[in-house]
Scaffold this motif. Structure first.
Motif, mmCIF file in Angstrom:
data_model
loop_
_atom_site.group_PDB
_atom_site.id
_atom_site.type_symbol
_atom_site.label_atom_id
_atom_site.label_comp_id
_atom_site.label_asym_id
_atom_site.label_seq_id
_atom_site.Cartn_x
_atom_site.Cartn_y
_atom_site.Cartn_z
ATOM 1 N N MET A 80 0.845 -1.217 -0.076
ATOM 2 C CA MET A 80 -0.034 -0.052 0.014
ATOM 3 C C MET A 80 0.876 1.198 0.167
ATOM 4 S SD MET A 80 -2.627 0.335 2.824
ATOM 5 C CE MET A 80 -3.726 -1.009 3.095
ATOM 6 N N MET A 82 0.948 5.457 0.341
ATOM 7 C CA MET A 82 0.156 6.606 0.715
ATOM 8 C C MET A 82 0.740 7.842 0.609
ATOM 9 S SD MET A 82 -2.623 7.379 2.927
ATOM 10 C CE MET A 82 -2.728 7.370 4.549
ATOM 11 N N PHE A 84 0.787 11.420 1.800
ATOM 12 C CA PHE A 84 0.128 12.124 2.798
ATOM 13 C C PHE A 84 -0.167 13.673 2.472
ATOM 14 C CE2 PHE A 84 0.256 10.117 6.906
ATOM 15 C CZ PHE A 84 0.896 8.911 6.404
ATOM 16 N N MET A 160 -2.786 5.449 -2.223
ATOM 17 C CA MET A 160 -3.745 6.567 -1.992
ATOM 18 C C MET A 160 -3.234 7.682 -2.014
ATOM 19 S SD MET A 160 -5.651 4.464 1.234
ATOM 20 C CE MET A 160 -4.365 3.703 2.115
#
Ligand SMILES: Nc1ncnc2c1ncn2[C@@H]1O[C@H](COP(=O)(O)OP(=O)(O)OP(=O)(O)O)[C@@H](O)[C@H]1O
Ligand SMILES: [Mg+2]
Lengths: 262, 259
Positions: A80, A82, A84, A160
């Motif tokens: 995963m 990410m 921020f 993400m």
């Protein structure tokens, strides 16, 4: 891929999510949009298992994220990436070391191969020349692009992006939009993009969720949403000031407020 | 009524904090293996925490020792017992002042810096980002700092005592003409290895534990804002000082109270 069911989450007395369910399809770009402060970042943290929901489940590849042991959760997070919202670069390392950090920690690759990987990631976000700089020497937009390169460092299956386009000039914005799309197509990633840039996001998203006040207020392909029947959705998608979505925080009328001198 | 309410509330908060900090300590201790397998992280922190406090401790030790030398001569000379100066200086340093003063200085210099560093890493989401990269910040960031503090402070306390003894010599022997031979020989015969030195080391090990734990926990538990970090830094210094003095009393009672 990601399956969210009846999720409820509160901060203090305020319900950030009230019984929402959504599905994020594998190998697609799913966009999450909504007014500032509705809980988009919170949703990403719930998906990543950094926050515990009050009730409801989040399944990633059939595993319930909030019931995994720490070892299993960390195993999942290696797949995963990410980005921020704040970048969150490690401030005591150079740009190069920031991107090399997860690779060094999780693989046994020789330093020469790490160098190749890092330079390729940096090249993709246009910052190969900035590798010697420290995070404090970067502009906000540059820091976000470095953070994006870092999120990609371990070649995750799922990524993400929290507001990837904020603070980018029109040229890097175009490059980033393209990059997210290319990554998704060539590497078959599952991408979640949180963004306020309706235009840009709509050009690459396969599916969009609009959230507001703890509920999902609209969902569909970009085309469906542009032509949506709901006035709320239309106002948001077309960025109009008038409509059911208030721009102002609740307040008395401006004239009353101005005349009401103490 | 209000009073009891707030009393109950703050006791509950205190117990909750105690629980959180115990879990935190447990997580750090289970990171020992990781820290040992990554000596480079530990060495970097030994430098940051230990070496940078070195000069402060050395200078403080020198002055405390010199003051002990001066005061000792004035007091002992009324009994004609200047020859016992060495014993007095060494015993006070090794038993009490070495561990306690160096722990207080360590809390002010290294402890507050640790709290601010960890608090800022939390506020800028660096700890979160590490968790997302599947790297446990408790193991990677916190544990090496804890063990570095744990190793540094006892060494610094020993250094403090050693330099203090030199300071006592400078003031008593060089300045006030106490006999050098009796300064050293009386010290040698009267200071007991177990009674004095080991007990002093045990104290400084426990203080090292307390200060590192308090400092790192306050940083990790800080409200991630600038005001929150500044409050946490203050709490580190105040709570460490209280803990050091309280435990010093308890340990002294245990070690020397019986006889
Ligand atoms: N640590 C926290 N403690 C308490 N409340 C919080 C915390 N973090 C966020 N909130 C609250 O949760 C709500 C959702 O925050 P979140 O950061 O998820 O919003 P967002 O949708 O990402 O907004 P933006 O588009 O501005 O980034 C906000 O109203 C905020 O006040
Ligand atoms: Mg956000």
């Amino acid at each position: 891929m990601i399956c969210i069911r009846n999720l409820t989450f509160s901060r203090g007395d305020r319900k950030i999510f009230d019984d929402i369910s959504m599905d994020i399809q594998p190998h697609k770009i799913t966009a999450i949009m909504g007014p500032s402060g509705t809980g988009k970042t919170t949703l990403l943290k719930l998906i990543a298992g950094q926050l515990q929901p009050d009730s409801g489940t989040i399944l990633i590849n059939q595993q319930n994220v909030h019931q995994l042991s720490q070892a299993k959760l960390y195993q999942l997070r290696k797949q995963m990436g990410m980005l921020f919202q704040s970048g969150a670069l490690l401030t005591d390392m150079s740009v190069y070391d920031n991107i090399a950090f997860p690779i060094r920690e999780h693989t046994q690759l020789p330093e020469s191969m790490i160098r190749t990987l890092v330079l390729m990631k940096l090249n993709a976000v246009g910052l190969r020349g900035a590798r010697e700089l420290m995070p404090s020497e970067l502009s906000g937009g540059m820091a976000r692009r470095v953070a994006m390169a870092r999120a990609l460092a371990l070649d995750p299956e799922m990524i993400m992006y929290d507001e990837p386009f904020t603070g980018q000039d029109p040229i890097s914005l175009g490059v980033l939009v393209k990059l997210i799309q290319t990554l998704n197509q060539t590497l078959h990633l599952t991408s979640i993009v949180v963004s306020h840039d309706v235009q840009e996001t709509a050009t690459i998203a396969d599916y969009i969720y609009l959230i507001s006040e703890g509920k999902i207020t609209g969902q569909g392909t970009p085309k469906e949403l542009y032509n949506a029947y709901s006035e709320w959705v239309r106002q948001f998608m077309h960025g109009k000031a008038d409509g059911p979505v208030p721009f102002h925080y609740p307040a008395p009328g401006l004239a009353d407020d101005l005349l009401d001198s103490p | 009524m209000k009073f009891f309410q707030s009393l109950g509330h703050s006791s509950l908060q205190f117990i909750a904090k105690l629980g959180r900090s115990s879990l935190f300590l447990w997580a750090i201790l289970s990171g020992l293996g990781y820290t040992l397998s990554r000596p480079s992280l530990l060495i970097k922190q030994l430098y940051n925490i230990g070496a940078l406090t070195f000069w402060l401790i050395a200078i403080a030790g020198l002055f405390v020792g010199m003051v002990l030398g001066l005061q000792g001569v004035y007091t002992l000379s009324t009994f004609g017992a200047e020859s016992a100066l060495g014993v007095m200086v060494a015993a006070s340093l090794v038993r009490e002042l070495g561990p306690v003063v160096s722990a207080l200085l360590f809390a002010g210099r290294a402890g507050s810096a640790l709290t601010a560093e960890i608090g800022l890493m939390k506020a800028t989401e660096q700890l979160s980002a590490m968790e997302m990269m599947a790297i446990d910040p408790l193991k990677y960031i916190i544990a090496p700092r804890f063990f570095a503090g744990f190793i540094s402070l006892p060494l610094l306390a020993a250094l403090f005592s050693a330099i203090g003894v030199m300071g006592g010599y400078l003031a008593g022997v060089e300045l006030l003409n106490v006999d050098a031979g009796s300064y050293w020989s009386q010290m040698q015969s009267a200071i007991d290895f177990h009674e004095d030195i080991i007990n002093g080391i045990i104290k400084s090990i426990i203080f090292a534990w307390l200060v590192s734990w308090v400092a790192l926990f306050e940083g990790y538990d800080a409200t991630p804002t600038s005001a929150g970090i500044s409050r946490a830094t203050t709490r580190t210094v105040v709570n460490s000082a209280f803990a050091i003095l309280l435990f010093d009393f308890l340990l002294t009672a245990l070690m020397y109270g019986a006889n």
